[in-house]
Design a protein around this motif. Sequence first.
Motif, PDB file in Angstrom:
ATOM      1  N   PHE A 208       0.830  -1.199   0.000  1.00 43.15           N
ATOM      2  CA  PHE A 208       0.000   0.000   0.000  1.00 43.15           C
ATOM      3  C   PHE A 208       0.871   1.259   0.000  1.00 43.15           C
ATOM      4  N   ARG A 212       1.435   3.932  -3.229  1.00 40.55           N
ATOM      5  CA  ARG A 212       1.057   5.342  -3.053  1.00 40.55           C
ATOM      6  C   ARG A 212       2.262   6.258  -3.257  1.00 40.55           C
ATOM      7  N   LEU A 223      -6.038   0.118  -6.500  1.00 39.46           N
ATOM      8  CA  LEU A 223      -6.747  -0.044  -5.236  1.00 39.46           C
ATOM      9  C   LEU A 223      -6.188   0.862  -4.141  1.00 39.46           C
ATOM     10  N   ALA A 224      -4.899   1.180  -4.220  1.00 39.51           N
ATOM     11  CA  ALA A 224      -4.270   2.013  -3.186  1.00 39.51           C
ATOM     12  C   ALA A 224      -4.509   3.495  -3.401  1.00 39.51           C
ATOM     13  N   ALA A 233      -8.712   6.082  -0.902  1.00 37.75           N
ATOM     14  CA  ALA A 233      -8.763   4.725  -0.370  1.00 37.75           C
ATOM     15  C   ALA A 233      -8.088   4.657   0.993  1.00 37.75           C
ATOM     16  N   PHE A 238      -8.301  -1.107   1.340  1.00 35.27           N
ATOM     17  CA  PHE A 238      -7.295  -1.716   0.465  1.00 35.27           C
ATOM     18  C   PHE A 238      -7.084  -3.175   0.866  1.00 35.27           C
ATOM     19  N   ASN A 241     -10.135  -5.258  -0.181  1.00 32.80           N
ATOM     20  CA  ASN A 241     -10.188  -5.458  -1.625  1.00 32.80           C
ATOM     21  C   ASN A 241      -9.056  -6.342  -2.131  1.00 32.80           C
TER      22      ASN A 241
END
Length: 409
Positions: A208, A212, A223-224, A233, A238, A241
């Motif tokens: 994550f 980012r 997703l991040a 998010a 995260f 998902n």
Amino acid sequence: MEADLSTDLRDPALYEAGVPWDLFAALRREDPVHWNPESDGAGFWALTRHADIVTVSKNPGLFSSAYENGGHRIFNENEVGLTGAGESAIGIPFISRDPPTHTQYRKHIMPAVSPARLGDIEARIRERATRLIDAIPLGEQIDLVPLLSAPLPLLTLCELLGLSPDMWDKLYHWTNAFVGEDDPEFRQSPEAMAATFEEFGAFAAELFEARRAAPGHDIATLLATMEVGGEPASFRDFLGNMILVLVGANETTRNSLSHSVRAFSDNPGQWQALRNDRSLLKTAAPEMVRWASPVLHMRRTATADTELGGKAIARGDKVVLWYAAANRDEDVFDHADRFDIARTRNPHLGFGFGQHVCVGSRLAEMQLRVAFDILADRVKSFDVTGPSRRFRSNFLNGLKNLDVVLTPG
């Protein structure tokens, strides 16, 4: 022997010997909207007809998948957590959200997993499948699951997430733990499960932060960094998902591949037909998914009093969609209990239906087509040598092993 309609469909032991096809057929005939009591809950409505499941799936406003209403599994996610293990640190995956939030997630994710967006991914899948199949000794008994069924979709997932290919076996361990709440092999103890979540959580946290800090073009970055409803998010979502992606991106393909090899072993004429005419791969792939029915059920919750199949459904009632039963519905599929790779009318529900249909369905079918195309060049017949150990699960129709001889030809 007549099927006992009072059998508890929630009991995971019911599926250890195989899907109870006769019971599902009897329910479709005699009580297609069937009340199933629960020893530790309020009970649920079990839907076994294709038409009823489609009706429910097309109406997410009336039949909710949302976490706050219990989520997408028979157990209540808002009471026992996403995986049934009580973990509170995991956020809500988009499969457990209703529109409009769910729609916003799909708007971001579906283009990212489309074959057109992924360029020459079919060539890369073919390269990976060829390498795996090259390593399988022909003419000898082998277990196909660790050699092909499991690694192929997980190696594809590693590409989609931007991970090193050698991560596939770790993903395999994690995904079994996430969905194996009723299988003592996958959930050996609460302590072991806690250790698994701690390990996965540390991996996800590092991923994550990395995505980012340095966004890429992979699904993990999406997703991040995505925003839904104007909010960035969170790590918790995260995490939820990522679990959804791990399970969804490999379980369907893995188990469809294994079940299909067993089907070809039982129906050698179908395999010979495919070897003789590769154009059948187009209809064979959806038939493999229909036949395997790798996801046995999904759950919804009624948000208002309603009626279905002549039964009064009360607000708050759980409604369980038995995809496996729908995929053998005689009113929809000609010779529904026949494995027929030339089947042209095939509205199967192996990927779900409606708002929550699997976002990676086209990739799953692509992997099946590629794998069996390569196998058809090399394998004269599949000879399964014994029964498989099955998942102890009411959710996934999974095989832990598939002992088989691939006869060269």
